[in-house]
Design an enzyme around this catalytic site. Sequence first.
Site, PDB file in Angstrom:
ATOM      1  N   LYS A  76      46.503  56.752  49.794  1.00 15.89           N
ATOM      2  CA  LYS A  76      45.958  58.032  49.368  1.00 15.89           C
ATOM      3  C   LYS A  76      46.780  58.630  48.221  1.00 15.89           C
ATOM      4  O   LYS A  76      47.955  58.934  48.386  1.00 15.89           O
ATOM      5  CB  LYS A  76      45.943  59.013  50.541  1.00 15.89           C
ATOM      6  CG  LYS A  76      45.389  60.389  50.177  1.00 15.89           C
ATOM      7  CD  LYS A  76      45.406  61.335  51.374  1.00 15.89           C
ATOM      8  CE  LYS A  76      44.892  62.714  50.999  1.00 15.89           C
ATOM      9  NZ  LYS A  76      44.882  63.647  52.151  1.00 15.89           N
ATOM     10  N   SER A 131      40.487  65.701  52.502  1.00 20.30           N
ATOM     11  CA  SER A 131      40.862  65.299  51.157  1.00 20.30           C
ATOM     12  C   SER A 131      41.128  63.806  50.996  1.00 20.30           C
ATOM     13  O   SER A 131      41.348  63.323  49.879  1.00 20.30           O
ATOM     14  CB  SER A 131      42.117  66.062  50.735  1.00 20.30           C
ATOM     15  OG  SER A 131      43.210  65.774  51.610  1.00 20.30           O
ATOM     16  N   SER A 155      41.741  66.299  57.079  1.00 18.74           N
ATOM     17  CA  SER A 155      41.573  65.507  55.863  1.00 18.74           C
ATOM     18  C   SER A 155      41.429  64.016  56.091  1.00 18.74           C
ATOM     19  O   SER A 155      41.044  63.297  55.175  1.00 18.74           O
ATOM     20  CB  SER A 155      42.747  65.756  54.908  1.00 18.74           C
ATOM     21  OG  SER A 155      42.689  67.060  54.392  1.00 18.74           O
TER      22      SER A 155
END
Length: 380
Positions: A76, A131, A155
């Site tokens: 990520k 996210s 997220s």
Amino acid sequence: MSWDGVEEIASAVRAPRRRAVEVVAEALERIGRADPKLCAFLEVWGEEALRRADAVDARVAAGEPLPLAGVPIAVKGRRGTAAAGPLLAAGCVAVGATSVPGPGTPWQTWGLGAYGRTVNPWRADRTPGGSSAGSAVAVAAGLVPLATGSDGAGSVRIPAAWCGVVGLKITAGRLPSPDCTGLAAPGVLTRTAVDATAWWRVMSGRPAPAETPVTFPVAAVWSAGLGFATPDPEPIDLARAAVGRLVDAGVVRLVRPSPPLRLLDPAAAWLALRTPGADPADAHRVRAGNDARLAALFARTPLLLTPTAPTAPHGHDGPGDVYSTALTWAFNVSGHPALSLPAGFGADGCPAGLQLVAAHGGEEVLLAVARETERRGVAG
């Protein structure tokens, strides 16, 4: 197109029936073909990834026992390799950095990749959630079998639900996190609970137990809104139907808590903890109240079940007035581990999720229940 499980990939590379370089080259080819439309990646590290894969092959040839030899992973964000050290040491090869919300975006259920906005692999006009947007898309679309995430309000779990994959957020404090508020915890997105378990074994340094620590059916409490949220009917219906399948298969047994679980809405507490200079009194009040109620619940019942997200995936114009985090961020404030399992598809063709929550340190319970759900063929 899908991958073998991460342990099957690693076993083939260790045998060696396959070379890590071949596996990683296949991942890079998939990314190159699909990512211009999906926009799951910020950066793809082609030549570097092939060099790392060659180094893994050399380590295997030297007799090094790598549990995840040659498994291609995505991390990520551009700084994602900082949290992936144990995975790389175990033989994984990072092939690129996945998309996260772009600058100036006030909502987190979004992603911006190298080619543009990240799209949901089931419907391009819908967001994948965030996210950890690109990580969920990369796994759901079969570009990699495993991608890392971080979860400060949902997220990992929200994009897992909206992309139809497994997403695990671990107990706060069990692994290092750069988040000084204590809200964010590391996590992972995978196609299966077995793959998520392989991630947890490596990251936690815990070998696989000789037998599962969980006896089935597991007692569980169902809550549609945790006592404060009002999810849309469809996510509730999909999650509740998934629970019904788990009950019918003997994975869980529903019990009624006494008194019924009614958490305090964590919104103000979460925002206070995230806002420099904010008065922490409200946050402490909500955290203490919910901690007491959850402790009482988990003292009697190992598992809490809820919908993962309160709505279906929204369009790229934004989420509207409903916080997508309504059912997830309570467990960032409380620090409990939570996992999103696929729970079927809505009328719009997009996936939904069932959230499993356990007591602090209960990752093994979550993963065992999720694995058993898959083993008995009742996953969404």
